[in-house]
Design a protein around this motif. Sequence first.
Motif, PDB file in Angstrom:
ATOM      1  N   ASP A   1      -4.472 -26.890 -36.455  1.00 56.73           N
ATOM      2  CA  ASP A   1      -5.215 -28.087 -36.059  1.00 56.73           C
ATOM      3  C   ASP A   1      -4.256 -29.233 -35.701  1.00 56.73           C
TER       4      ASP A   1
ATOM      5  N   CYS B   1     -14.192 -24.422 -35.625  1.00 56.50           N
ATOM      6  CA  CYS B   1     -13.861 -24.905 -36.971  1.00 56.50           C
ATOM      7  C   CYS B   1     -14.699 -24.200 -38.037  1.00 56.50           C
TER       8      CYS B   1
ATOM      9  N   LYS C   1     -16.762 -27.637 -32.942  1.00 56.58           N
ATOM     10  CA  LYS C   1     -17.443 -27.371 -34.217  1.00 56.58           C
ATOM     11  C   LYS C   1     -17.597 -25.879 -34.494  1.00 56.58           C
TER      12      LYS C   1
ATOM     13  N   MET D   1     -10.698 -27.433 -30.554  1.00 53.00           N
ATOM     14  CA  MET D   1     -11.147 -27.512 -31.946  1.00 53.00           C
ATOM     15  C   MET D   1     -12.587 -28.014 -32.005  1.00 53.00           C
TER      16      MET D   1
ATOM     17  N   PHE E   1     -11.496 -29.688 -42.442  1.00 53.85           N
ATOM     18  CA  PHE E   1     -10.629 -28.761 -43.172  1.00 53.85           C
ATOM     19  C   PHE E   1     -10.138 -29.384 -44.482  1.00 53.85           C
TER      20      PHE E   1
END
Length: 256
Positions: A63, A83, A80, A78, A4
Amino acid sequence: MYFFLSNLSIIDILYSSSIVPKLLINTLARDKSISLLGCALQMFFAIALGATECIILAVMAYDRYVAICRPLHYNTIMNKTLCASLAAGSWGICLLNSGVHVVLTFQLPYCKSHHVNHFFCEMPPFFRMSCRDTRFNEMLMYSCKSILVMCSFCLTLISYIHIISTILKIHSSDGRQKAFSTCASHLTVVSLYYGTIMFMYMRPRSTYSAEIDKTAEIDKTVSIFYTAVTPMLNPIIYSIRNKDVKDTVKRKINKK
């Protein structure tokens, strides 16, 4: 977290690149004009990137919430896929929102002037230039901005309420300090960004000419802060608060 952060870095680079170079050219050159297409693209990227940053900052707060409040489930929650979906959704929604605003803005008739009283192409100065009633455009702009900004801000606020509540339950002072240090950089960036955005878009507009001129000057000053200053400060803030970066700098200094 770094996934992020990379999105935030891309946003800041593109945000500054779409506005600052032309701003510097206009400051130094006699010809301060901009093409219609260039102006539309500048407005499109400014709206899209500004809104995307709001959502990405909210996602980063979530997050941090998962990392601190549910650390044992962090890798499961969280993952892949989530995200990538959150990042793609943030970009997709904001690009679509920006496209709608730009199309509606450039369909307005501009018979008063072609002089944009601003440092770059943004919607409020265009509304003041139009000879048509722009209440619909303004209402749509404030509605979309309010929804995006307030939803992102509320998600960030709720995340930090849970984070602070969890940190206060930690018995050791070292544990509390370590947990809070992971959020300090993000909290600083959020405060800077949301403060200027809310001041810019959430205050009422005046109908008197003297107040309109004063408002335009304030808008120009504030816009420089969130389009140039904040993107410049973000990497500095994260670097200062990042232990790995600080350790690397110390090692380089000690070697020299």
